[in-house]
Design an enzyme around this catalytic site. Structure first.
Site, PDB file in Angstrom:
ATOM      1  N   HIS A  71      -8.477   6.893  -0.177  1.00  0.00           N
ATOM      2  CA  HIS A  71      -7.035   6.710  -0.183  1.00  0.00           C
ATOM      3  C   HIS A  71      -6.427   8.113  -0.220  1.00  0.00           C
ATOM      4  O   HIS A  71      -6.313   8.868  -0.857  1.00  0.00           O
ATOM      5  CB  HIS A  71      -6.822   5.911  -1.331  1.00  0.00           C
ATOM      6  CG  HIS A  71      -5.161   5.646  -1.639  1.00  0.00           C
ATOM      7  ND1 HIS A  71      -4.616   4.573  -0.873  1.00  0.00           N
ATOM      8  CD2 HIS A  71      -4.130   6.435  -2.320  1.00  0.00           C
ATOM      9  CE1 HIS A  71      -3.495   4.666  -1.393  1.00  0.00           C
ATOM     10  NE2 HIS A  71      -3.313   5.532  -2.231  1.00  0.00           N
ATOM     11  N   HIS A  85       0.716  -1.183  -0.123  1.00  0.00           N
ATOM     12  CA  HIS A  85       0.064   0.070  -0.002  1.00  0.00           C
ATOM     13  C   HIS A  85       0.931   1.230   0.078  1.00  0.00           C
ATOM     14  O   HIS A  85       1.775   1.396   0.809  1.00  0.00           O
ATOM     15  CB  HIS A  85      -0.923  -0.161   1.199  1.00  0.00           C
ATOM     16  CG  HIS A  85      -2.222   0.801   1.182  1.00  0.00           C
ATOM     17  ND1 HIS A  85      -2.615   1.348   2.325  1.00  0.00           N
ATOM     18  CD2 HIS A  85      -2.774   1.447  -0.008  1.00  0.00           C
ATOM     19  CE1 HIS A  85      -3.822   2.127   1.825  1.00  0.00           C
ATOM     20  NE2 HIS A  85      -3.788   2.101   0.647  1.00  0.00           N
ATOM     21  N   ASP A 102      -5.548   4.306   3.922  1.00  0.00           N
ATOM     22  CA  ASP A 102      -7.089   4.566   3.864  1.00  0.00           C
ATOM     23  C   ASP A 102      -7.578   5.062   5.096  1.00  0.00           C
ATOM     24  O   ASP A 102      -7.565   4.456   6.278  1.00  0.00           O
ATOM     25  CB  ASP A 102      -7.679   3.121   3.307  1.00  0.00           C
ATOM     26  CG  ASP A 102      -7.200   2.857   2.025  1.00  0.00           C
ATOM     27  OD1 ASP A 102      -6.425   3.353   1.325  1.00  0.00           O
ATOM     28  OD2 ASP A 102      -7.180   1.330   1.838  1.00  0.00           O
ATOM     29  N   HIS A 158     -14.127   4.625   0.834  1.00  0.00           N
ATOM     30  CA  HIS A 158     -13.264   5.150   1.847  1.00  0.00           C
ATOM     31  C   HIS A 158     -12.488   6.043   1.149  1.00  0.00           C
ATOM     32  O   HIS A 158     -12.492   6.360   0.048  1.00  0.00           O
ATOM     33  CB  HIS A 158     -12.187   3.830   1.942  1.00  0.00           C
ATOM     34  CG  HIS A 158     -11.464   3.496   1.045  1.00  0.00           C
ATOM     35  ND1 HIS A 158     -12.040   2.519  -0.019  1.00  0.00           N
ATOM     36  CD2 HIS A 158      -9.946   3.673   0.818  1.00  0.00           C
ATOM     37  CE1 HIS A 158     -10.750   2.340  -0.800  1.00  0.00           C
ATOM     38  NE2 HIS A 158      -9.895   3.024  -0.365  1.00  0.00           N
TER      39      HIS A 158
END
Length: 267
Positions: free
Chosen positions: A241, A160, A164, A239
């Site tokens: 990012h 990642h 998030d 969500h």
């Protein structure tokens, strides 16, 4: 006949003597009017001609009285005029002093108002500078649901590249700091995204939004809404990012949590 001519001559002498006495009397009166003192020569003239000159003596004495009082009247008038002049001068000076005090009070009031205005302007500029240098969280009342560098097959890089934030669809997304929008639109796997360049040369990215409210080239301030959260692009659900970068391109990412904390944002 020779004797007759002498009385006539004597009469003429007596007439001359009376005129001389009158003249002397008048001279005495004049002297009295001038000096306020009756000369010794004036008294015989008045006595010699008492029958016809009583009225003249009264007038002359009246003139003497007036002549004696005249200097006092003139002095009183002069003193009165002097007092009037001094009063007028004092009044004029008082008015001038009052005008000067009013002008000075006005000058001081204007100087004070100017100083207060300038102080308020400086305070406002300082407040604005602080505000523009302040950083905030991209979402209010949220938390990090996926950490930076978390592994998994969902990310093309194998980990990642951001964090998030938990958010339902349609939640207001804010610019974390002052900056300029360098990207606003579709970002592939990021879906609808915004990239902002900040004053310190760093960049922040906001992805998967349902809608955008800014455009390229627009300046944004800390806390300004830039769009609404969603689930566009490579997303498993609503969500936000969020990435922090040293450059505008993919791969220049840095730890977003450390970045925000370094700018005073607690997560």
């Amino acid at each position: 006949m020779a004797f007759g001519s002498r009385p006539a001559g004597s009469g003429k002498h007596r007439g001359s003597s009376r005129l001389s006495r009158k003249t002397a009397g008048y001279a005495g009166i004049a002297a009295l009017a001038t000096t306020g003192v009756v000369g010794s020569l004036a008294a015989p003239a008045f006595a010699a001609d008492s029958g016809n000159n009583n009225h003249s003596q009264d007038n002359a004495l009246g003139a003497v009285v007036v002549a004696e009082e005249l200097p006092g009247d003139i002095a009183d008038q002069a003193e009165s005029q002097q007092r009037a002049a001094e009063h007028a001068a004092a009044k004029a000076q008082a008015e001038a002093d009052a005008k000067q005090r009013a002008a000075e009070a006005k000058r001081l009031a204007e100087a004070k108002a100017k100083a207060e205005r300038e102080a308020a302007e400086r305070a406002a500029r300082e407040e604005e500078r602080k505000r523009l240098n302040t950083f905030v969280a991209p979402l209010e009342d949220s938390y990090v649901s996926t950490q930076y560098h978390a592994g998994g097959g969902m990310w093309s890089s194998g980990s990642h590249t951001g964090i998030d934030f938990h958010a339902s669809s349609g939640t207001s997304v804010h610019a974390v700091g002052f900056g300029t929008v360098v990207e606003a639109g579709w970002g592939g796997a990021y879906g609808n995204n915004v990239v902002i360049k900040h004053n310190d040369g760093t960049y922040t990215q906001y992805g998967h939004m349902s809608s955008l409210s800014v455009s390229v080239g627009q300046q944004v301030t800390p806390g300004q809404q830039i769009g609404l959260s969603g689930s566009t692009g490579n997303s498993s659900g609503p969500h936000l990012h969020f990435e922090a970068r040293t450059g505008s391109q993919y791969g220049s990412d840095i730890d977003p949590v450390a970045y925000l904390r370094s700018h005073g944002v607690s997560l």
